[in-house]
Design a protein around this motif. Structure first.
Motif, PDB file in Angstrom:
ATOM      1  N   GLY A 122     -33.389   2.950   5.970  1.00 29.48           N
ATOM      2  CA  GLY A 122     -32.709   3.011   7.266  1.00 29.48           C
ATOM      3  C   GLY A 122     -32.826   4.399   7.857  1.00 29.48           C
ATOM      4  N   GLY A 123     -31.976   4.659   8.840  1.00 30.99           N
ATOM      5  CA  GLY A 123     -31.986   5.978   9.462  1.00 30.99           C
ATOM      6  C   GLY A 123     -31.197   6.990   8.632  1.00 30.99           C
ATOM      7  N   ALA A 124     -30.097   6.513   7.999  1.00 33.76           N
ATOM      8  CA  ALA A 124     -29.225   7.443   7.285  1.00 33.76           C
ATOM      9  C   ALA A 124     -29.153   7.207   5.784  1.00 33.76           C
ATOM     10  N   SER A 125     -29.548   6.029   5.335  1.00 36.65           N
ATOM     11  CA  SER A 125     -29.548   5.793   3.878  1.00 36.65           C
ATOM     12  C   SER A 125     -30.747   4.944   3.494  1.00 36.65           C
ATOM     13  N   THR A 126     -31.027   4.959   2.203  1.00 39.18           N
ATOM     14  CA  THR A 126     -32.121   4.105   1.716  1.00 39.18           C
ATOM     15  C   THR A 126     -31.637   3.423   0.436  1.00 39.18           C
ATOM     16  N   LYS A 184     -39.643   9.892  20.702  1.00 37.54           N
ATOM     17  CA  LYS A 184     -38.898  10.329  19.501  1.00 37.54           C
ATOM     18  C   LYS A 184     -39.544   9.740  18.237  1.00 37.54           C
ATOM     19  N   TYR A 185     -39.865   8.436  18.306  1.00 38.19           N
ATOM     20  CA  TYR A 185     -40.518   7.802  17.143  1.00 38.19           C
ATOM     21  C   TYR A 185     -41.890   8.425  16.914  1.00 38.19           C
ATOM     22  N   LEU A 186     -42.626   8.558  18.019  1.00 43.35           N
ATOM     23  CA  LEU A 186     -44.026   8.998  17.922  1.00 43.35           C
ATOM     24  C   LEU A 186     -44.136  10.382  17.278  1.00 43.35           C
ATOM     25  N   LYS A 211     -34.458   7.868   6.960  1.00 44.63           N
ATOM     26  CA  LYS A 211     -35.508   8.777   7.422  1.00 44.63           C
ATOM     27  C   LYS A 211     -35.034   9.802   8.446  1.00 44.63           C
ATOM     28  N   ASP A 212     -33.963   9.526   9.198  1.00 49.64           N
ATOM     29  CA  ASP A 212     -33.466  10.521  10.161  1.00 49.64           C
ATOM     30  C   ASP A 212     -32.703  11.645   9.451  1.00 49.64           C
ATOM     31  N   GLN A 213     -31.880  11.249   8.498  1.00 49.91           N
ATOM     32  CA  GLN A 213     -31.089  12.272   7.776  1.00 49.91           C
ATOM     33  C   GLN A 213     -31.978  13.085   6.843  1.00 49.91           C
ATOM     34  N   GLY A 216     -25.929  -0.134  12.530  1.00 49.20           N
ATOM     35  CA  GLY A 216     -26.656   0.881  11.770  1.00 49.20           C
ATOM     36  C   GLY A 216     -26.469   2.263  12.361  1.00 49.20           C
ATOM     37  N   SER A 217     -27.043   3.252  11.681  1.00 50.07           N
ATOM     38  CA  SER A 217     -26.874   4.628  12.150  1.00 50.07           C
ATOM     39  C   SER A 217     -27.664   4.876  13.431  1.00 50.07           C
ATOM     40  N   SER A 218     -28.824   4.224  13.563  1.00 53.26           N
ATOM     41  CA  SER A 218     -29.658   4.508  14.731  1.00 53.26           C
ATOM     42  C   SER A 218     -29.460   3.492  15.849  1.00 53.26           C
ATOM     43  N   HIS A 219     -29.063   2.272  15.503  1.00 51.62           N
ATOM     44  CA  HIS A 219     -28.831   1.267  16.543  1.00 51.62           C
ATOM     45  C   HIS A 219     -28.053   0.092  15.953  1.00 51.62           C
ATOM     46  N   THR A 220     -27.559  -0.778  16.833  1.00 53.69           N
ATOM     47  CA  THR A 220     -26.857  -1.988  16.390  1.00 53.69           C
ATOM     48  C   THR A 220     -27.717  -3.198  16.761  1.00 53.69           C
ATOM     49  N   ALA A 271     -20.893  -2.213   9.245  1.00 54.89           N
ATOM     50  CA  ALA A 271     -21.434  -0.903   9.623  1.00 54.89           C
ATOM     51  C   ALA A 271     -21.999  -0.241   8.363  1.00 54.89           C
ATOM     52  N   THR A 272     -23.107   0.446   8.534  1.00 56.20           N
ATOM     53  CA  THR A 272     -23.783   1.037   7.356  1.00 56.20           C
ATOM     54  C   THR A 272     -23.655   2.565   7.357  1.00 56.20           C
ATOM     55  N   ALA A 273     -24.746   3.227   6.995  1.00 56.06           N
ATOM     56  CA  ALA A 273     -24.641   4.648   6.652  1.00 56.06           C
ATOM     57  C   ALA A 273     -24.156   5.560   7.779  1.00 56.06           C
ATOM     58  N   GLU A 300     -42.327  11.627  15.170  1.00 56.82           N
ATOM     59  CA  GLU A 300     -41.867  11.696  13.762  1.00 56.82           C
ATOM     60  C   GLU A 300     -42.722  10.891  12.778  1.00 56.82           C
ATOM     61  N   TYR A 301     -43.720  10.142  13.247  1.00 58.77           N
ATOM     62  CA  TYR A 301     -44.444   9.270  12.311  1.00 58.77           C
ATOM     63  C   TYR A 301     -45.193  10.023  11.217  1.00 58.77           C
ATOM     64  N   CYS A 302     -45.674  11.241  11.516  1.00 57.82           N
ATOM     65  CA  CYS A 302     -46.353  12.009  10.461  1.00 57.82           C
ATOM     66  C   CYS A 302     -45.341  12.332   9.361  1.00 57.82           C
TER      67      CYS A 302
HETATM   68  N1  LIG Z   1     -40.321   1.145  16.024  1.00 54.70           N
HETATM   69  C1  LIG Z   1     -39.488   1.851  15.279  1.00 54.70           C
HETATM   70  C2  LIG Z   1     -38.137   1.460  15.160  1.00 54.70           C
HETATM   71  C3  LIG Z   1     -37.300   2.243  14.383  1.00 54.70           C
HETATM   72  N2  LIG Z   1     -37.774   3.329  13.760  1.00 54.70           N
HETATM   73  C4  LIG Z   1     -36.912   4.142  12.903  1.00 54.70           C
HETATM   74  O1  LIG Z   1     -36.402   3.306  11.884  1.00 54.70           O
HETATM   75  C5  LIG Z   1     -35.103   3.727  11.535  1.00 54.70           C
HETATM   76  C6  LIG Z   1     -34.186   2.594  11.793  1.00 54.70           C
HETATM   77  O2  LIG Z   1     -34.180   1.751  10.733  1.00 54.70           O
HETATM   78  P1  LIG Z   1     -32.994   0.747  10.654  1.00 54.70           P
HETATM   79  O3  LIG Z   1     -33.157  -0.066   9.444  1.00 54.70           O
HETATM   80  O4  LIG Z   1     -32.795   0.085  11.941  1.00 54.70           O
HETATM   81  O5  LIG Z   1     -31.833   1.797  10.380  1.00 54.70           O
HETATM   82  P2  LIG Z   1     -30.314   1.780  10.755  1.00 54.70           P
HETATM   83  O6  LIG Z   1     -29.741   0.468  10.465  1.00 54.70           O
HETATM   84  O7  LIG Z   1     -30.114   2.308  12.135  1.00 54.70           O
HETATM   85  O8  LIG Z   1     -29.839   2.878   9.737  1.00 54.70           O
HETATM   86  P3  LIG Z   1     -28.863   2.767   8.475  1.00 54.70           P
HETATM   87  O9  LIG Z   1     -29.168   1.488   7.790  1.00 54.70           O
HETATM   88  O10 LIG Z   1     -29.253   3.936   7.618  1.00 54.70           O
HETATM   89  O11 LIG Z   1     -27.502   2.859   8.992  1.00 54.70           O
HETATM   90  C7  LIG Z   1     -34.720   4.839  12.433  1.00 54.70           C
HETATM   91  O12 LIG Z   1     -34.920   6.041  11.745  1.00 54.70           O
HETATM   92  C8  LIG Z   1     -35.706   4.727  13.578  1.00 54.70           C
HETATM   93  O13 LIG Z   1     -36.003   5.984  14.102  1.00 54.70           O
HETATM   94  C9  LIG Z   1     -39.084   3.671  13.851  1.00 54.70           C
HETATM   95  O14 LIG Z   1     -39.492   4.658  13.253  1.00 54.70           O
HETATM   96  N3  LIG Z   1     -39.934   2.928  14.625  1.00 54.70           N
END
Ligand SMILES: Nc1ccn([C@@H]2O[C@H](COP(=O)(O)OP(=O)(O)OP(=O)(O)O)[C@@H](O)[C@H]2O)c(=O)n1
Length: 584
Positions: free
Chosen positions: A289-293, A481-483, A333-335, A143-147, A217-219, A485-487
């Motif tokens: 996801g982080g880059a697409s929905t 970073k997560y905290l 949500k990141d993009q 994924g865009s934010s992690h694997t 691999a996704t967005a 952005e939750y708002c």
């Molecule tokens: N406890 C968590 C874990 C993840 N995230 C957020 O959730 C998103 C990750 O979602 P995920 O489905 O894992 O996205 P990816 O696969 O990384 O992104 P994409 O599918 O768009 O490539 C990220 O924005 C990350 O910041 C979050 O807010 N809180």
């Protein structure tokens, strides 16, 4: 049987003889057999096929016990007030007259019993469930934010249609998504090593070579490929090199399309819910996801003729599905946060006041980092400084307005649209919302969709207005970073659902925020593997008429009935009691 065979004695003599005999047989197994004979003769007439000739019953006693042919009583009987006439039978005569003693009858009986025992034994043993063996499949979600690496297993003997595929393990790769390694591709491959080692432990050694390994691999990689295709290729080369070193059956690494991501997420949700197999109403899939929905659902108002690019058709378990699906690149949500901040900083100010961050939040951010994405790169202000100060003001209503700025609601060439001119048929629930939808709403304690939407917004408003220091104090365990952005994330989710997808106060309750279904994570990976391994048949599989226990029970009942039939068929050979048993 002629009565003459029975030789009654006087009561007195019989009594004496009984005692003599009892004394001789005291403690002898003959007691039981004799009692059995008496019991048979005292059976109510209604359940006896013909009047028993009491004397004949002696012949039922196996030879050693039927001698000397004198009936004794068990101690209980001899102590009862009932007196019993003693009976003496001529053994030789009895044998001649009793057909149960003929060798043919004995052989038939023995063969009959053996056949029935054999039938039941074969039924039980042949259909006994074998010790379960499993097959495995591994899918990596880059994924865009992690694997993340998922291991699935299913019963080995049922892989072509009926066995349930379940997730047995999830390994989260440390570090960012592989698209973040564009400038150091080798590290993208190295980052996967630990989870791959874990997979070697989870999959039994003898299954390694036949376990398929996929990487999708996704967005994040879609965006990297758009921005710099050679960098994207290098990342894939590094990833392939690393994965091929492991003993699994490597099936390739590729970017999956947004349409596939949406469709496989929908398959996963409905497969785990067993809605596909049972042909039930399906559940729409909302994936953030982080880059697409992605949004995917079946609607009676959509047959694929309007905007065919949004249509995916399947035939699964004998049912046809025409799925509407759309993936919005850049609306993860990141993009989308980048897009919103790009909108806020169009003029390139040195300070950005952000209503979607908590009051008291302050951070210095880099303009080049903010605009380093195809989602916003064309909007980078020309004369902006290198950095800007990002200051939170925590105002939900202003945040909502800022979030709305990322959606374009002006043009729609179809009968109805969601946003950005994309067709969306009428919503038709229920829906499962997973990935970041769940992470965010679960953190905010807002997963209960029976709570009125207005109350949800009110809670979020209060949360956004809470001071950043207080938020950090309340959640020391959550990544900053997560905290931070939750708002924004909560506001984005509510805006996307209501303004973007047109969920109303009523239809909002059709949504269920989910992480897992029956132990497996909701997401595209399971559907992807089910598809590539042909694990979902197009036609409903033939199922056995009876499950194993039912089969064994039926065979056993038939065997018992056959046995009873056999016994009844020998009725002419049955011994008879005399009309007047010699028991007083
Ligand atoms: N406890 C968590 C874990 C993840 N995230 C957020 O959730 C998103 C990750 O979602 P995920 O489905 O894992 O996205 P990816 O696969 O990384 O992104 P994409 O599918 O768009 O490539 C990220 O924005 C990350 O910041 C979050 O807010 N809180």
């Amino acid at each position: 049987m002629p009565n003459s065979v029975l030789k009654g004695r006087s009561t007195r003599k019989t009594h004496t003889h009984t005692h003599d005999y009892y004394n001789r047989l005291s403690g002898h197994e003959g007691k039981t057999s004799s009692l059995f004979l008496l019991s048979l003769c005292y059976l109510p007439r209604s359940i006896l096929p013909s009047p028993f000739h009491f004397h004949s019953l002696f012949s039922l006693i196996p030879p050693p016990l039927s001698l000397p042919l004198s009936l004794s009583l068990s101690p209980q009987f001899s102590r009862s007030p009932v007196s019993v006439n003693f009976i003496e039978v001529d053994n030789r005569e009895m044998k001649e007259m009793n057909p149960w003693h003929t060798p043919v009858t004995i052989i038939i009986t023995v063969i009959g019993v053996m056949a029935i025992v054999a039938l039941v034994t074969v039924a039980v043993l042949q259909n006994r469930p074998l010790p379960q063996k499993y097959k495995y499949g591994i899918v990596m979600d880059a994924g865009s934010s992690h694997t993340a690496l998922y291991i699935y297993e299913w019963p080995a003997e049922k892989d072509n249609n009926t066995g349930r595929v379940e997730q047995t393990h999830l390994c989260k790769v440390k570090g960012p998504g592989i698209s973040s390694y564009a400038s150091a591709p080798v590290k993208a491959g190295e980052s996967l090593r630990l989870c791959m080692e874990e997979a070697k432990q989870w999959v039994p050694g003898k299954r390694h070579h036949q376990t398929p390994l996929y990487l999708g691999a996704t967005a994040g990689m879609r965006l990297l490929n758009m921005a710099n295709s050679s960098a994207s290729d290098k990342v894939f080369q590094a990833v392939e090199g690393a994965l091929q070193k492991f003993p699994f059956s490597y099936q390739g690494a590729k970017i999956i399309s947004g349409q596939d991501e949406g469709a496989f997420g929908w398959i996963t949700v409905n497969y785990l819910d067993e809605r596909l197999k049972q042909g039930l109403e399906t559940r729409g899939a909302l994936d953030l996801g982080g880059a697409s929905t992605q949004i995917s659902f079946v609607s009676d108002n959509y047959d694929g003729s309007e905007s065919p690019s949004n249509s995916v058709t399947f035939r699964l378990y004998g049912n046809d599905y025409n799925l509407y699906t759309h993936s919005f690149l850049c609306y993860g949500k990141d993009q989308s946060l980048r897009m919103m901040q790009a909108h806020q900083s169009q003029a390139g100010p040195a300070t950005v006041l952000d209503p979607c961050f908590h009051p008291g939040y302050t951070a210095t951010k880099n303009y080049s980092v903010l605009y380093d994405s195809p989602c916003v790169s064309d909007r980078k202000p020309k004369d902006a400084p290198d950095t800007f100060t990002h200051i939170g003001i925590g105002d939900f209503l202003q945040c909502q307005a800022a979030v709305k700025s990322v959606f374009n609601f002006t043009s729609c060439k179809y009968s109805r649209c969601s946003f950005n001119g994309v067709l969306q048929p009428l919503l038709q629930g229920p829906y499962g919302a997973f990935s970041a939808y769940y992470f965010v709403m679960n953190f905010l304690n807002l997963t209960d969709t029976s709570v009125p939407l207005e109350d949800v917004k009110e809670k979020l408003k209060r949360y956004c207005a809470t001071n950043w220091d207080q938020i950090m104090q309340q959640h020391p365990e959550v990544k900053l970073k997560y905290l931070a952005e939750y708002c924004f994330s909560g506001t984005y989710i509510l805006t996307l659902l209501t303004e973007g997808y047109n969920f109303t106060s009523e239809s909002y309750s059709d949504i269920k925020f989910i992480k897992k279904i029956k132990g497996s994570d909701a997401g595209w990976t399971l559907g992807y593997m089910l598809n590539l391994t042909n694990m979902i048949p197009a036609e409903a599989p033939d199922t056995p008429l009876l499950p194993h226990p039912g089969y064994v029970s039926v065979v056993s009942v038939i065997a018992v009935l056959l046995f009873i039939l056999f016994i009844v068929s020998l009725r002419p050979l049955w011994p008879r009691c005399s009309k007047q048993p010699q028991i007083v």
